[in-house]
Write a protein that holds these residues in place. Structure first.
Motif, PDB file in Angstrom:
ATOM      1  N   GLU A 223       0.822  -1.207   0.000  1.00 52.97           N
ATOM      2  CA  GLU A 223       0.000   0.000   0.000  1.00 52.97           C
ATOM      3  C   GLU A 223       0.858   1.260   0.000  1.00 52.97           C
ATOM      4  O   GLU A 223       0.547   2.231  -0.692  1.00 52.97           O
ATOM      5  CB  GLU A 223      -0.928   0.005   1.219  1.00 52.97           C
ATOM      6  CG  GLU A 223      -1.952  -1.101   1.144  1.00 52.97           C
ATOM      7  CD  GLU A 223      -3.011  -0.983   2.204  1.00 52.97           C
ATOM      8  OE1 GLU A 223      -2.789  -0.252   3.195  1.00 52.97           O
ATOM      9  OE2 GLU A 223      -4.067  -1.623   2.043  1.00 52.97           O
TER      10      GLU A 223
ATOM     11  N   GLY B 167       3.865   1.568  -1.233  1.00 58.08           N
ATOM     12  CA  GLY B 167       4.434   1.692  -2.575  1.00 58.08           C
ATOM     13  C   GLY B 167       3.415   2.228  -3.565  1.00 58.08           C
ATOM     14  O   GLY B 167       3.683   3.168  -4.311  1.00 58.08           O
ATOM     15  N   ARG B 168       2.219   1.638  -3.540  1.00 51.54           N
ATOM     16  CA  ARG B 168       1.184   2.071  -4.486  1.00 51.54           C
ATOM     17  C   ARG B 168       0.767   3.508  -4.209  1.00 51.54           C
ATOM     18  O   ARG B 168       0.516   4.279  -5.132  1.00 51.54           O
ATOM     19  CB  ARG B 168      -0.050   1.159  -4.404  1.00 51.54           C
ATOM     20  CG  ARG B 168       0.185  -0.304  -4.723  1.00 51.54           C
ATOM     21  CD  ARG B 168       0.932  -0.547  -6.011  1.00 51.54           C
ATOM     22  NE  ARG B 168       0.302   0.017  -7.196  1.00 51.54           N
ATOM     23  CZ  ARG B 168      -0.655  -0.569  -7.899  1.00 51.54           C
ATOM     24  NH1 ARG B 168      -1.079  -1.755  -7.559  1.00 51.54           N
ATOM     25  NH2 ARG B 168      -1.161   0.007  -8.968  1.00 51.54           N
ATOM     26  N   SER B 169       0.693   3.870  -2.919  1.00 52.62           N
ATOM     27  CA  SER B 169       0.234   5.222  -2.602  1.00 52.62           C
ATOM     28  C   SER B 169       1.246   6.267  -3.063  1.00 52.62           C
ATOM     29  O   SER B 169       0.913   7.430  -3.225  1.00 52.62           O
ATOM     30  CB  SER B 169      -0.044   5.368  -1.103  1.00 52.62           C
ATOM     31  OG  SER B 169       1.165   5.506  -0.394  1.00 52.62           O
ATOM     32  N   LEU B 170       2.491   5.841  -3.273  1.00 56.52           N
ATOM     33  CA  LEU B 170       3.509   6.770  -3.768  1.00 56.52           C
ATOM     34  C   LEU B 170       3.494   6.868  -5.296  1.00 56.52           C
ATOM     35  O   LEU B 170       4.325   7.560  -5.879  1.00 56.52           O
ATOM     36  CB  LEU B 170       4.893   6.321  -3.304  1.00 56.52           C
ATOM     37  CG  LEU B 170       5.183   6.538  -1.814  1.00 56.52           C
ATOM     38  CD1 LEU B 170       6.383   5.717  -1.369  1.00 56.52           C
ATOM     39  CD2 LEU B 170       5.423   8.019  -1.532  1.00 56.52           C
ATOM     40  N   GLY B 171       2.576   6.143  -5.913  1.00 53.69           N
ATOM     41  CA  GLY B 171       2.460   6.216  -7.366  1.00 53.69           C
ATOM     42  C   GLY B 171       3.236   5.133  -8.098  1.00 53.69           C
ATOM     43  O   GLY B 171       3.233   5.081  -9.320  1.00 53.69           O
ATOM     44  N   MET B 172       3.917   4.272  -7.351  1.00 54.06           N
ATOM     45  CA  MET B 172       4.635   3.186  -8.017  1.00 54.06           C
ATOM     46  C   MET B 172       3.630   2.143  -8.500  1.00 54.06           C
ATOM     47  O   MET B 172       2.596   1.920  -7.875  1.00 54.06           O
ATOM     48  CB  MET B 172       5.646   2.534  -7.058  1.00 54.06           C
ATOM     49  CG  MET B 172       6.805   3.446  -6.718  1.00 54.06           C
ATOM     50  SD  MET B 172       8.205   2.553  -6.030  1.00 54.06           S
ATOM     51  CE  MET B 172       7.684   2.392  -4.357  1.00 54.06           C
ATOM     52  N   THR B 173       3.964   1.493  -9.617  1.00 53.22           N
ATOM     53  CA  THR B 173       3.071   0.456 -10.123  1.00 53.22           C
ATOM     54  C   THR B 173       3.222  -0.794  -9.256  1.00 53.22           C
ATOM     55  O   THR B 173       4.149  -0.903  -8.448  1.00 53.22           O
ATOM     56  CB  THR B 173       3.426   0.079 -11.574  1.00 53.22           C
ATOM     57  OG1 THR B 173       4.764  -0.448 -11.575  1.00 53.22           O
ATOM     58  CG2 THR B 173       3.355   1.294 -12.486  1.00 53.22           C
TER      59      THR B 173
ATOM     60  N   GLN C 291       6.630  -2.288  -9.976  1.00 51.98           N
ATOM     61  CA  GLN C 291       7.743  -1.552  -9.349  1.00 51.98           C
ATOM     62  C   GLN C 291       7.790  -1.830  -7.855  1.00 51.98           C
ATOM     63  O   GLN C 291       8.864  -2.008  -7.278  1.00 51.98           O
ATOM     64  CB  GLN C 291       7.565  -0.039  -9.590  1.00 51.98           C
ATOM     65  CG  GLN C 291       7.827   0.385 -11.025  1.00 51.98           C
ATOM     66  CD  GLN C 291       7.397   1.824 -11.295  1.00 51.98           C
ATOM     67  OE1 GLN C 291       6.515   2.363 -10.611  1.00 51.98           O
ATOM     68  NE2 GLN C 291       8.003   2.443 -12.298  1.00 51.98           N
TER      69      GLN C 291
ATOM     70  N   HIS D  51      11.019  -3.471  -6.083  1.00 53.54           N
ATOM     71  CA  HIS D  51      11.874  -2.686  -5.186  1.00 53.54           C
ATOM     72  C   HIS D  51      11.580  -2.908  -3.712  1.00 53.54           C
ATOM     73  O   HIS D  51      12.446  -2.707  -2.872  1.00 53.54           O
ATOM     74  CB  HIS D  51      11.737  -1.189  -5.499  1.00 53.54           C
ATOM     75  CG  HIS D  51      12.228  -0.816  -6.869  1.00 53.54           C
ATOM     76  ND1 HIS D  51      13.565  -0.806  -7.187  1.00 53.54           N
ATOM     77  CD2 HIS D  51      11.573  -0.473  -7.995  1.00 53.54           C
ATOM     78  CE1 HIS D  51      13.709  -0.453  -8.458  1.00 53.54           C
ATOM     79  NE2 HIS D  51      12.510  -0.260  -8.974  1.00 53.54           N
TER      80      HIS D  51
ATOM     81  N   ASN E  30      -7.406   7.769  -2.857  1.00 53.04           N
ATOM     82  CA  ASN E  30      -6.289   7.394  -3.738  1.00 53.04           C
ATOM     83  C   ASN E  30      -6.439   5.969  -4.256  1.00 53.04           C
ATOM     84  O   ASN E  30      -5.482   5.356  -4.717  1.00 53.04           O
ATOM     85  CB  ASN E  30      -4.932   7.602  -3.054  1.00 53.04           C
ATOM     86  CG  ASN E  30      -4.703   6.660  -1.894  1.00 53.04           C
ATOM     87  OD1 ASN E  30      -5.617   5.940  -1.484  1.00 53.04           O
ATOM     88  ND2 ASN E  30      -3.508   6.652  -1.362  1.00 53.04           N
TER      89      ASN E  30
ATOM     90  N   ARG F 237      -2.350   8.976  -7.813  1.00 53.98           N
ATOM     91  CA  ARG F 237      -1.495   8.614  -6.683  1.00 53.98           C
ATOM     92  C   ARG F 237      -0.204   9.418  -6.668  1.00 53.98           C
ATOM     93  O   ARG F 237       0.408   9.603  -5.619  1.00 53.98           O
ATOM     94  CB  ARG F 237      -1.185   7.120  -6.723  1.00 53.98           C
ATOM     95  CG  ARG F 237      -2.382   6.293  -6.290  1.00 53.98           C
ATOM     96  CD  ARG F 237      -2.056   4.835  -6.385  1.00 53.98           C
ATOM     97  NE  ARG F 237      -3.166   4.019  -5.912  1.00 53.98           N
ATOM     98  CZ  ARG F 237      -3.402   2.789  -6.339  1.00 53.98           C
ATOM     99  NH1 ARG F 237      -2.604   2.246  -7.239  1.00 53.98           N
ATOM    100  NH2 ARG F 237      -4.422   2.102  -5.865  1.00 53.98           N
TER     101      ARG F 237
ATOM    102  N   VAL G 217       9.178   6.672 -10.251  1.00 50.32           N
ATOM    103  CA  VAL G 217       7.924   7.144 -10.842  1.00 50.32           C
ATOM    104  C   VAL G 217       8.144   8.417 -11.657  1.00 50.32           C
ATOM    105  O   VAL G 217       7.740   8.512 -12.809  1.00 50.32           O
ATOM    106  CB  VAL G 217       6.871   7.404  -9.752  1.00 50.32           C
ATOM    107  CG1 VAL G 217       5.573   7.886 -10.375  1.00 50.32           C
ATOM    108  CG2 VAL G 217       6.634   6.135  -8.942  1.00 50.32           C
TER     109      VAL G 217
END
Ligand SMILES: Nc1ncnc2c1ncn2[C@@H]1O[C@H](COP(=O)(O)OP(=O)(O)OP(=O)(O)O)[C@@H](O)[C@H]1O
Ligand SMILES: [Mg+2]
Lengths: 221, 239
Positions: A121, A123-129, A132, A136, B48, B75, B104
């Protein structure tokens, strides 16, 4: 019964050559199995049902049938598919990798699932897919946790690789059989073969212990 | 800035959000309060898209959340801070912060490090860039988590009970960072039980109960002249 120690001494170099081949096939199979297992393990956690289902079928099939039968299947099926006789080495590695991949997949799945959901969560909330974050964040943490079971799989594979002797592939066990056929020294040779397997598996398990300890102390990178 | 239109959320048979309508303006600091299980976290996580609404629509900064590309875009604009920090334990403080900008936004490493160091100064942890999360106190970890979210230069920050997992003496250091963010004009949506903070920093307070937005108003209105019985009874229990 007389124990022919000299036979052991004389056969040892040949057996060691077989042991080298065993190490080779194990190393190849586990490396390929690791690659297969990583992707299949991730696939089993996919949200796409077809990918998930295919991965599950593969794992269930491999874990539900004997390796010996899988070796025969590959050895007799591959030539039909590629249209020519195939090298026992290729058949052996193919069968063992596919086999190992299924077990490694389950190890990876467990390792990934053991990582706190909050990591994905974050990672995803930071915009990473998803990919990714997997690469990572999740996999590096999971990998550390699965070193011990992966080590066990390595050892199991090394022992199970003796089964490829049935297709005439000259690894350690097959070498032993061939020497016995010539010399009739069953007891001496099987004892030597067992001893060599033991030394190899013991070495691997020490190595795994060492890696595990190193990662524990240096719980980073 | 954030438009929430008739949002419903079901978890199986459980109806958690029952038609939420709200608008959050740019630079507004909105505090969400309500009893446990009323759906505060779920609403925040819908913004989000960590949770997908079963019905209704959310538009963030003009971007409707309709497909995966849009979701990722949103996001990038929306930072989130979690109750349990969720720092990456295998990465140093600096690595935690530069990872998302580099992967990103494709920010060059040297630039990402510069941004990270500035943010660490801002949250008062300039000397901790090489530490690992486990070596930090809860309050310090949460401040790193805030810096990590800010490194993406978000337009909106979401906070889900950012101080609930902290020892009392560490609450202030985190709230202070949030306060300075609010003063800089960040758009913020905060779920919290810190009523003093809500009063001081909040522009508007939303009170949720059983999946509905029961009442909203300025902190003054809600805390001293609540109209709804449920709001009054909730506040009387916690104030
Ligand atoms: N992933 C989930 N699956 C099933 N039920 C869930 C899930 N997430 C939340 N819920 C349920 O939805 C309801 C609302 O949860 P939510 O976390 O939004 O409440 P909350 O207002 O944030 O409460 P708290 O103050 O305790 O954090 C609860 O009944 C909770 O059990
Ligand atoms: Mg909550």
């Amino acid at each position: 019964m007389n124990f022919d120690f000299d036979l052991i001494v004389r056969s040892f170099p040949l057996l060691l050559v077989g042991a080298g081949v065993t190490v080779q096939i194990t190393a190849f199979s586990v490396s390929l199995g690791l690659l297969i297992g990583m992707f299949v393990g991730i696939a089993r956690l996919s949200n796409t049902w077809i990918i998930k289902a295919l991965a599950a079928v593969y794992v269930d099939f491999i874990r539900g049938t004997p390796l010996l039968v899988q070796i025969f299947l590959i050895y007799f099926a591959l030539p039909i598919i590629v249209g020519q006789r195939i090298d026992p080495f290729i058949a052996a590695i193919t069968a063992c990798s596919i086999n190992s991949g299924a077990y490694v997949a389950e190890i990876f799945r467990g390792g990934i699932q053991s990582i706190d959901k909050g990591q994905m969560e974050a990672g995803r909330s930071l915009g990473m897919t998803w990919g990714q974050t997997m690469r990572h964040i999740i996999l590096p943490q999971a990998f550390k946790r699965i070193i011990p079971p992966l080590g066990n799989e390595f050892i199991a594979m090394m022992k199970d690789s003796s089964l490829v002797s049935v297709i005439g592939f000259e690894e350690l066990t097959r070498r032993g059989q061939l020497i016995i056929a010539r010399t009739y020294g069953s007891f001496e040779i099987w004892l030597s073969v067992a001893f060599i397997y033991l030394i190899m598996t013991f070495t691997i398990s020490r190595l795994v212990d060492y890696l595990e300890r190193r990662y524990k102390i240096d719980d980073r990178h | 800035m954030i438009d929430i239109k008739n949002v419903h959320k079901h978890f199986g048979k459980l109806h958690v959000l029952k038609g939420i309508n709200a608008h959050i303006a740019e630079k507004e600091v909105v505090v969400i309060i309500g009893p446990s299980g009323s759906g505060k976290s779920t609403l925040l996580r819908c913004i989000n898209y960590l949770e997908e609404p079963t019905e209704g629509e959310i538009v963030v900064d003009g971007i409707p959340l309709t497909n995966q590309a849009n979701i990722n875009k949103v996001r990038e604009e929306v930072g989130m801070v979690f109750q349990r920090f969720n720092l990456f334990p295998h990465k140093s403080v600096l690595e935690n912060i530069i990872l998302a900008p580099m992967t990103v936004r494709k920010t060059p490493k040297s630039e990402a490090i510069k941004i990270a160091q500035d943010l660490l100064v801002k949250v008062g942890l300039a000397d901790k860039e090489h530490a690992y999360p486990e070596q930090l106190s809860g309050g310090q970890q949460q401040r790193v988590a805030i810096a990590r979210a800010l490194a993406m230069k978000p337009k909106i920050m979401l906070f889900d009970e950012p101080t609930s997992a902290l020892d009392p003496e560490m609450v202030k250091e985190v709230l202070d960072v949030m306060k300075s963010l609010a003063h800089e004009g960040m758009t913020m949506v905060i779920v919290t039980h810190e009523m003093g903070f809500a009063r001081e920093v909040g522009d508007r307070v939303l009170f949720m109960d059983e999946g509905r937005l029961v009442e909203e108003g300025s902190p003054e209105e809600i805390f001293t002249h609540a109209k709804e019985e449920r709001t009054k009874s909730f506040l009387s229990k916690i104030l």
